[in-house]
Motif scaffolding. Sequence first.
Motif, mmCIF file in Angstrom:
data_model
loop_
_atom_site.group_PDB
_atom_site.id
_atom_site.type_symbol
_atom_site.label_atom_id
_atom_site.label_comp_id
_atom_site.label_asym_id
_atom_site.label_seq_id
_atom_site.Cartn_x
_atom_site.Cartn_y
_atom_site.Cartn_z
ATOM 1 N N PRO A 156 6.987 15.577 5.760
ATOM 2 C CA PRO A 156 7.339 16.624 6.738
ATOM 3 C C PRO A 156 6.135 17.260 7.422
ATOM 4 O O PRO A 156 6.271 17.823 8.513
ATOM 5 C CB PRO A 156 8.105 17.650 5.884
ATOM 6 N N ASN A 157 4.962 17.192 6.795
ATOM 7 C CA ASN A 157 3.771 17.803 7.379
ATOM 8 C C ASN A 157 2.881 16.788 8.093
ATOM 9 O O ASN A 157 1.740 17.109 8.457
ATOM 10 C CB ASN A 157 2.972 18.520 6.289
ATOM 11 N N SER A 158 3.369 15.591 8.284
ATOM 12 C CA SER A 158 2.596 14.557 8.968
ATOM 13 C C SER A 158 2.284 14.984 10.402
ATOM 14 O O SER A 158 3.075 15.683 11.053
ATOM 15 C CB SER A 158 3.379 13.242 8.989
ATOM 16 N N LYS A 159 1.155 14.550 10.895
ATOM 17 C CA LYS A 159 0.799 14.857 12.286
ATOM 18 C C LYS A 159 1.697 14.114 13.270
ATOM 19 O O LYS A 159 1.665 14.390 14.479
ATOM 20 C CB LYS A 159 -0.663 14.534 12.559
ATOM 21 N N TYR A 160 2.496 13.182 12.757
ATOM 22 C CA TYR A 160 3.428 12.447 13.607
ATOM 23 C C TYR A 160 4.836 13.047 13.552
ATOM 24 O O TYR A 160 5.749 12.536 14.198
ATOM 25 C CB TYR A 160 3.486 10.976 13.167
ATOM 26 N N ALA A 161 4.997 14.127 12.806
ATOM 27 C CA ALA A 161 6.325 14.717 12.613
ATOM 28 C C ALA A 161 6.900 15.289 13.908
ATOM 29 O O ALA A 161 8.074 15.068 14.221
ATOM 30 C CB ALA A 161 6.261 15.798 11.531
ATOM 31 N N ALA A 162 6.091 16.027 14.650
ATOM 32 C CA ALA A 162 6.592 16.671 15.874
ATOM 33 C C ALA A 162 7.082 15.635 16.879
ATOM 34 O O ALA A 162 8.167 15.780 17.454
ATOM 35 C CB ALA A 162 5.497 17.538 16.491
ATOM 36 N N ASP A 163 6.306 14.594 17.087
ATOM 37 C CA ASP A 163 6.715 13.561 18.039
ATOM 38 C C ASP A 163 7.938 12.809 17.532
ATOM 39 O O ASP A 163 8.813 12.428 18.321
ATOM 40 C CB ASP A 163 5.564 12.576 18.281
ATOM 41 N N SER A 164 8.017 12.628 16.213
ATOM 42 C CA SER A 164 9.173 11.944 15.628
ATOM 43 C C SER A 164 10.457 12.732 15.886
ATOM 44 O O SER A 164 11.503 12.140 16.179
ATOM 45 C CB SER A 164 8.963 11.745 14.123
ATOM 46 N N ASN A 213 0.827 -1.215 0.000
ATOM 47 C CA ASN A 213 0.000 0.000 0.000
ATOM 48 C C ASN A 213 0.856 1.257 0.000
ATOM 49 O O ASN A 213 0.744 2.097 0.901
ATOM 50 C CB ASN A 213 -0.922 -0.001 1.231
ATOM 51 N N PRO A 214 1.733 1.422 -0.982
ATOM 52 C CA PRO A 214 2.676 2.554 -0.958
ATOM 53 C C PRO A 214 2.038 3.927 -1.029
ATOM 54 O O PRO A 214 2.664 4.922 -0.640
ATOM 55 C CB PRO A 214 3.557 2.289 -2.187
ATOM 56 N N THR A 215 0.796 4.014 -1.509
ATOM 57 C CA THR A 215 0.143 5.327 -1.641
ATOM 58 C C THR A 215 -1.023 5.484 -0.676
ATOM 59 O O THR A 215 -1.800 6.430 -0.801
ATOM 60 C CB THR A 215 -0.369 5.522 -3.081
ATOM 61 N N HIS A 216 -1.133 4.610 0.286
ATOM 62 C CA HIS A 216 -2.253 4.678 1.241
ATOM 63 C C HIS A 216 -2.120 5.940 2.120
ATOM 64 O O HIS A 216 -1.005 6.338 2.475
ATOM 65 C CB HIS A 216 -2.268 3.430 2.130
ATOM 66 N N PRO A 217 -3.240 6.569 2.468
ATOM 67 C CA PRO A 217 -3.191 7.789 3.291
ATOM 68 C C PRO A 217 -2.527 7.596 4.659
ATOM 69 O O PRO A 217 -2.062 8.574 5.256
ATOM 70 C CB PRO A 217 -4.681 8.161 3.457
ATOM 71 N N ASP A 218 -2.491 6.359 5.144
ATOM 72 C CA ASP A 218 -1.914 6.103 6.467
ATOM 73 C C ASP A 218 -0.478 5.606 6.419
ATOM 74 O O ASP A 218 0.034 5.089 7.419
ATOM 75 C CB ASP A 218 -2.768 5.080 7.221
ATOM 76 N N VAL A 219 0.179 5.762 5.289
ATOM 77 C CA VAL A 219 1.567 5.303 5.173
ATOM 78 C C VAL A 219 2.461 6.024 6.177
ATOM 79 O O VAL A 219 3.390 5.421 6.743
ATOM 80 C CB VAL A 219 2.092 5.498 3.730
ATOM 81 N N ASP A 220 2.203 7.303 6.421
ATOM 82 C CA ASP A 220 3.019 8.036 7.391
ATOM 83 C C ASP A 220 2.860 7.445 8.794
ATOM 84 O O ASP A 220 3.827 7.345 9.549
ATOM 85 C CB ASP A 220 2.691 9.526 7.391
#
Length: 254
Positions: free
Chosen positions: A159-167, A103-110
């Motif tokens: 870079p704009n993922s909602k998981y970026a800050a925690d990462s 699923n390389p293009t799935h919205p939840d890949v991040d």
Amino acid sequence: MSKFAKGSAVALLALALGACSSTGSQEDAALSQKSPDALYAQARTSMELGNFSKAAKSLEALDSRFPFGPHKTQVQLDLIYAYYKMDDTPQALANIDRFLRLNPTHPDVDYVQYMRGLVNMQADSYLFHDMMNIDRTDRDPKNAMDAFKDFDRLLKVYPNSKYAADSRKRMQFLKNRLARYSIQVAEYYVKMNAWSAAAVRAQTVLESFPGTPSTERALEIMAESYDELGQEKLKQHVLLVMKENFPSNELVAN
């Protein structure tokens, strides 16, 4: 132990194993009779109750029996999380890599990439040592390095993922951990009078993990190593850097 006692113990063990096998078979049979919706509802209920082992069984049954069913993608995502909560690193990573491949293009890949970092970071941690405040940065850093790369990839690709800050926060923690590991290796070389190896290892802290609390110690090791090696120019350069950044250090304070 008498022959009778031994025989009784063997018989009890056989009965226990038989009971476990029977129970497992009954559970498998029950799962095989459920519809995809019923299986998924059961899995979600188990996850909400914190029974991730039971949830994983339902999800595995769904994944194997209905690989193209209506819940197929969510089942894969839930399996990843269930294995993570079960601290089952091999299964979690295997399912993460499978999801990313399929699923390389799935919205939840991040999210999945973020979970890869969490799984590797979890594999690097030792809860008992953390609870007892025992420093075990001397352990193999492979999982920590893999986690660092996972979070770094997330930040570069999403870079704009909602998981970026925690990462970013987790990367700083891992950066400090990896720097401390390199310092311990360098200090081992110092004890062995392997001055060239000590200097090289300490230099990796400056190059690969700049801005960590281990920087000052890395400079101290480099200065000592270059002094022992008779590399006066290199030693003076290190002392200059130290004076600029750590003016109160005893090597440059006077």
